[in-house]
Write a protein that holds these residues in place. Structure first.
Motif, PDB file in Angstrom:
ATOM      1  N   GLU A 150       5.574  -3.041 -20.533  1.00 56.99           N
ATOM      2  CA  GLU A 150       4.974  -2.752 -21.764  1.00 56.99           C
ATOM      3  C   GLU A 150       4.245  -1.503 -21.653  1.00 56.99           C
ATOM      4  O   GLU A 150       3.475  -1.068 -22.748  1.00 56.99           O
ATOM      5  N   ASN A 151       4.327  -0.826 -20.690  1.00 55.61           N
ATOM      6  CA  ASN A 151       3.571   0.417 -20.599  1.00 55.61           C
ATOM      7  C   ASN A 151       4.040   1.609 -21.468  1.00 55.61           C
ATOM      8  O   ASN A 151       5.122   1.805 -21.444  1.00 55.61           O
ATOM      9  N   PRO A 152       3.312   1.830 -22.551  1.00 53.75           N
ATOM     10  CA  PRO A 152       3.581   2.675 -23.373  1.00 53.75           C
ATOM     11  C   PRO A 152       4.281   4.251 -23.057  1.00 53.75           C
ATOM     12  O   PRO A 152       5.096   5.093 -23.332  1.00 53.75           O
ATOM     13  N   TYR A 153       3.492   4.805 -21.839  1.00 51.04           N
ATOM     14  CA  TYR A 153       4.061   6.087 -21.117  1.00 51.04           C
ATOM     15  C   TYR A 153       5.423   5.941 -20.621  1.00 51.04           C
ATOM     16  O   TYR A 153       6.087   6.728 -20.776  1.00 51.04           O
ATOM     17  N   ASN A 185      10.807  -0.952 -28.472  1.00 49.22           N
ATOM     18  CA  ASN A 185       9.806  -1.719 -27.948  1.00 49.22           C
ATOM     19  C   ASN A 185       8.449  -1.301 -28.061  1.00 49.22           C
ATOM     20  O   ASN A 185       7.520  -1.862 -28.128  1.00 49.22           O
ATOM     21  N   LEU A 186       8.326   0.146 -28.007  1.00 54.36           N
ATOM     22  CA  LEU A 186       7.067   1.049 -27.932  1.00 54.36           C
ATOM     23  C   LEU A 186       6.662   0.952 -29.573  1.00 54.36           C
ATOM     24  O   LEU A 186       5.350   0.684 -29.563  1.00 54.36           O
ATOM     25  N   LEU A 187       7.476   0.773 -30.366  1.00 53.70           N
ATOM     26  CA  LEU A 187       6.922   0.797 -31.810  1.00 53.70           C
ATOM     27  C   LEU A 187       6.615  -0.677 -32.167  1.00 53.70           C
ATOM     28  O   LEU A 187       5.747  -0.839 -32.942  1.00 53.70           O
ATOM     29  N   ASP A 188       7.304  -1.517 -31.470  1.00 52.77           N
ATOM     30  CA  ASP A 188       6.609  -2.925 -31.549  1.00 52.77           C
ATOM     31  C   ASP A 188       5.210  -3.111 -30.994  1.00 52.77           C
ATOM     32  O   ASP A 188       4.199  -3.640 -31.887  1.00 52.77           O
ATOM     33  N   ILE A 189       4.800  -2.324 -29.993  1.00 51.38           N
ATOM     34  CA  ILE A 189       3.785  -2.172 -29.560  1.00 51.38           C
ATOM     35  C   ILE A 189       2.514  -1.481 -30.160  1.00 51.38           C
ATOM     36  O   ILE A 189       1.634  -1.973 -30.409  1.00 51.38           O
ATOM     37  N   ASP A 190       3.226  -0.279 -30.624  1.00 50.42           N
ATOM     38  CA  ASP A 190       2.322   0.617 -31.275  1.00 50.42           C
ATOM     39  C   ASP A 190       2.943   1.331 -32.303  1.00 50.42           C
ATOM     40  O   ASP A 190       3.724   2.284 -32.204  1.00 50.42           O
ATOM     41  N   PRO A 191       3.242   0.883 -33.514  1.00 56.87           N
ATOM     42  CA  PRO A 191       3.906   1.361 -34.476  1.00 56.87           C
ATOM     43  C   PRO A 191       3.618   2.868 -35.279  1.00 56.87           C
ATOM     44  O   PRO A 191       4.261   3.435 -35.724  1.00 56.87           O
ATOM     45  N   GLN A 218       0.899  -1.239  -0.021  1.00 52.49           N
ATOM     46  CA  GLN A 218       0.076   0.199   0.018  1.00 52.49           C
ATOM     47  C   GLN A 218       0.922   1.175  -0.038  1.00 52.49           C
ATOM     48  O   GLN A 218       0.397   2.150  -0.423  1.00 52.49           O
ATOM     49  N   ARG A 219       2.178   1.073   0.705  1.00 52.30           N
ATOM     50  CA  ARG A 219       2.794   2.353   0.711  1.00 52.30           C
ATOM     51  C   ARG A 219       3.590   2.499  -0.467  1.00 52.30           C
ATOM     52  O   ARG A 219       3.844   3.885  -1.000  1.00 52.30           O
ATOM     53  N   GLN A 220       3.823   1.574  -1.424  1.00 53.11           N
ATOM     54  CA  GLN A 220       4.447   1.690  -2.836  1.00 53.11           C
ATOM     55  C   GLN A 220       3.682   2.622  -3.727  1.00 53.11           C
ATOM     56  O   GLN A 220       2.274   2.337  -3.820  1.00 53.11           O
ATOM     57  N   PRO A 221       4.322   3.698  -4.416  1.00 52.96           N
ATOM     58  CA  PRO A 221       3.487   4.374  -5.432  1.00 52.96           C
ATOM     59  C   PRO A 221       2.883   3.660  -6.415  1.00 52.96           C
ATOM     60  O   PRO A 221       3.496   2.683  -6.909  1.00 52.96           O
ATOM     61  N   SER A 222       1.669   4.225  -6.856  1.00 51.42           N
ATOM     62  CA  SER A 222       1.125   3.309  -8.009  1.00 51.42           C
ATOM     63  C   SER A 222       2.265   3.778  -9.254  1.00 51.42           C
ATOM     64  O   SER A 222       2.779   4.682  -9.382  1.00 51.42           O
ATOM     65  N   VAL A 223       1.965   2.913 -10.271  1.00 47.72           N
ATOM     66  CA  VAL A 223       2.611   3.123 -11.666  1.00 47.72           C
ATOM     67  C   VAL A 223       2.298   4.488 -12.096  1.00 47.72           C
ATOM     68  O   VAL A 223       3.199   5.254 -12.734  1.00 47.72           O
ATOM     69  N   ILE A 224       0.961   4.628 -12.009  1.00 46.23           N
ATOM     70  CA  ILE A 224       0.483   6.067 -12.445  1.00 46.23           C
ATOM     71  C   ILE A 224       1.108   7.301 -11.896  1.00 46.23           C
ATOM     72  O   ILE A 224       1.671   8.169 -12.267  1.00 46.23           O
ATOM     73  N   LEU A 281       7.775   3.782 -21.391  1.00 45.84           N
ATOM     74  CA  LEU A 281       8.555   3.380 -22.426  1.00 45.84           C
ATOM     75  C   LEU A 281       8.924   4.807 -23.065  1.00 45.84           C
ATOM     76  O   LEU A 281      10.347   5.170 -23.466  1.00 45.84           O
ATOM     77  N   SER A 282       8.009   5.705 -23.493  1.00 50.06           N
ATOM     78  CA  SER A 282       8.370   6.706 -24.228  1.00 50.06           C
ATOM     79  C   SER A 282       9.176   7.674 -23.269  1.00 50.06           C
ATOM     80  O   SER A 282       9.962   8.454 -23.682  1.00 50.06           O
ATOM     81  N   GLY A 283       8.555   7.896 -21.942  1.00 50.24           N
ATOM     82  CA  GLY A 283       9.311   8.726 -21.176  1.00 50.24           C
ATOM     83  C   GLY A 283      10.545   8.369 -20.699  1.00 50.24           C
ATOM     84  O   GLY A 283      11.554   9.032 -20.826  1.00 50.24           O
ATOM     85  N   MET A 284      10.879   6.819 -20.708  1.00 54.11           N
ATOM     86  CA  MET A 284      12.214   6.577 -20.369  1.00 54.11           C
ATOM     87  C   MET A 284      13.238   6.466 -21.615  1.00 54.11           C
ATOM     88  O   MET A 284      14.402   7.095 -21.423  1.00 54.11           O
ATOM     89  N   GLY A 285      12.575   6.473 -22.930  1.00 49.76           N
ATOM     90  CA  GLY A 285      13.336   6.961 -23.886  1.00 49.76           C
ATOM     91  C   GLY A 285      13.887   8.109 -24.043  1.00 49.76           C
ATOM     92  O   GLY A 285      15.057   8.489 -24.427  1.00 49.76           O
ATOM     93  N   ASP A 286      12.812   9.215 -23.670  1.00 45.68           N
ATOM     94  CA  ASP A 286      13.134  10.602 -23.826  1.00 45.68           C
ATOM     95  C   ASP A 286      14.257  10.871 -22.754  1.00 45.68           C
ATOM     96  O   ASP A 286      15.353  11.672 -22.804  1.00 45.68           O
ATOM     97  N   ALA A 287      14.236  10.488 -21.413  1.00 49.15           N
ATOM     98  CA  ALA A 287      15.057  10.755 -20.348  1.00 49.15           C
ATOM     99  C   ALA A 287      16.496   9.961 -20.973  1.00 49.15           C
ATOM    100  O   ALA A 287      17.411  10.892 -20.790  1.00 49.15           O
TER     101      ALA A 287
END
Length: 372
Positions: free
Chosen positions: A51-54, A78-84, A14-20, A56-62
């Motif tokens: 495989e969370n697209p948000y 990886n993101l383009l494999d999921i969403d071309p 419960q203490r762990q922050p959510s992925v969001i 993956l894109s954020g990690m790619g940007d950073a």
């Protein structure tokens, strides 16, 4: 599992922050340019949802901003494999390829992006810039002009187009385009010196002088503007003024080969032969230089020092790609300086010694016959 242990695991979960929440915090760090912290938060999220697209894109940007291109590429792919059709991945991966000088691959990705978002002028500018590097000049110009059709005052497209026109030798067009860029900042030093040089190339010397003077108002020590302004006075045959301006360059640098050659010519025209010789020798210290060598041929011939005149004549011939053109250039230089008779004496001296390649001696003999 005992009841207390189960309760502790549930409490920790419960203490762990959510992925969001992790994604939101990471995006905030990314916007604040705290890229390492953003990367750490994105990585935590990806451990739970790889495989969370948000994420993956954020990690790619950073990772792209940090310079970890391998990891950024992996995330975007990886993101383009999921969403071309993911716009962030298409644009971001293209940016990585551009930084790695993989321009053709970058353009292919950005073209896919433009199918989905046709009028993104920032991506269009990227395409044009890469096409310019790939020497795909027609497409580069086409894309710059497409941007300017619906965004006539776009600074990046105007700058890119002006640079392209400059490269292609379209000097008058480049001047017009650069002048539009200067409306954004009339004191942009780099462009002022470029426009001055371009005006010089199209023989608009008065206009060139104006731009060089504007550049010197911004930076009085700018060597490109000083060199250009000196060239204007050289064209006006005001050699003393040209030298006065060129000398301002030398306290701050060793000068260039071209500068020392021009200074040698100016001193020569003023009859200051010692200073002319020093300048020509400084030019030759940089390496072979046709015009400095020709200057020394004329200088020593005027002194009737035929041995040194011959030495530099043969140096001139040795460094020339075309013997006939080199001799013709020397002949014209003697004639413009009113030294026709001195030149003839030099040529006769060279023929008298008979030392040198036969084809060169034959060309000298032919020049003497034509002149007589």
């Amino acid at each position: 599992m005992s009841q207390p242990e189960s309760a502790n695991i549930q409490e920790n979960h419960q203490r762990q922050p959510s992925v969001i929440d992790l994604s939101k915090k990471a995006r905030q760090k990314l916007r604040s340019r705290r890229y390492a912290e953003a990367r750490s938060l994105f990585a935590q999220g990806l451990e739970r949802e790889p495989e969370n697209p948000y994420l993956l894109s954020g990690m790619g940007d950073a990772c792209r901003e940090i310079g970890d291109f391998d990891e950024a590429e992996r995330c975007y792919c990886n993101l383009l494999d999921i969403d071309p059709k993911n716009l962030f991945a298409l644009r971001g991966l293209g940016d990585i390829y551009k930084k790695q000088n993989r321009h053709q691959e970058a353009v292919q990705l950005w073209d896919r992006y433009l199918v989905l978002r046709p009028q993104d002028k920032f991506v269009m500018t990227r395409i044009a810039d890469s096409c310019k590097i790939l020497a795909q000049f027609e497409r580069a110009e086409q894309v710059y002009r497409q941007i300017l059709q619906y965004s006539p005052g776009d600074r990046f497209a105007l700058t890119g187009l002006a640079d392209l026109q400059h490269r292609l030798g379209k000097d008058a067009e480049a001047i017009d385009t650069y002048e539009k860029v200067l409306k954004f900042d009339e004191n942009e030093l780099h462009i002022l010196t470029i426009v001055g040089k371009l005006c010089w190339r199209i023989s608009d010397f008065e206009r060139a002088e104006g731009y060089f003077r504007r550049a010197l108002q911004v930076d009085p020590k700018n060597p490109y503007a000083l060199y250009g302004l000196g060239n204007c006075f050289r064209w006006y045959r005001q050699y003393d003024k040209a030298l006065e301006i060129w000398k301002k360059i030398l306290p701050h640098s060793d000068g260039t080969q071209a500068l020392h050659t021009r200074m040698g010519d100016a001193y020569y025209h003023l009859g200051q032969l010692k200073e002319a010789e020093k300048s020509y020798q400084k030019s030759l210290a940089f390496g072979e230089e046709l015009y400095a060598t020709a200057g020394l041929v004329c200088l020593f011939s005027e002194r009737r020092d035929w041995a040194k005149g011959a030495h530099y004549f043969w140096s001139l011939i040795a460094g020339a790609n075309d013997v006939t053109s080199a001799i013709e250039m020397l002949v014209q230089r003697f004639i413009r300086s009113g030294q026709r008779e001195i030149m003839c004496e030099l040529f006769r001296s060279l023929l008298t010694t008979g030392i040198g390649k036969k084809n060169v001696l034959d060309e000298i003999d032919a020049q003497l016959k034509r002149l007589s």
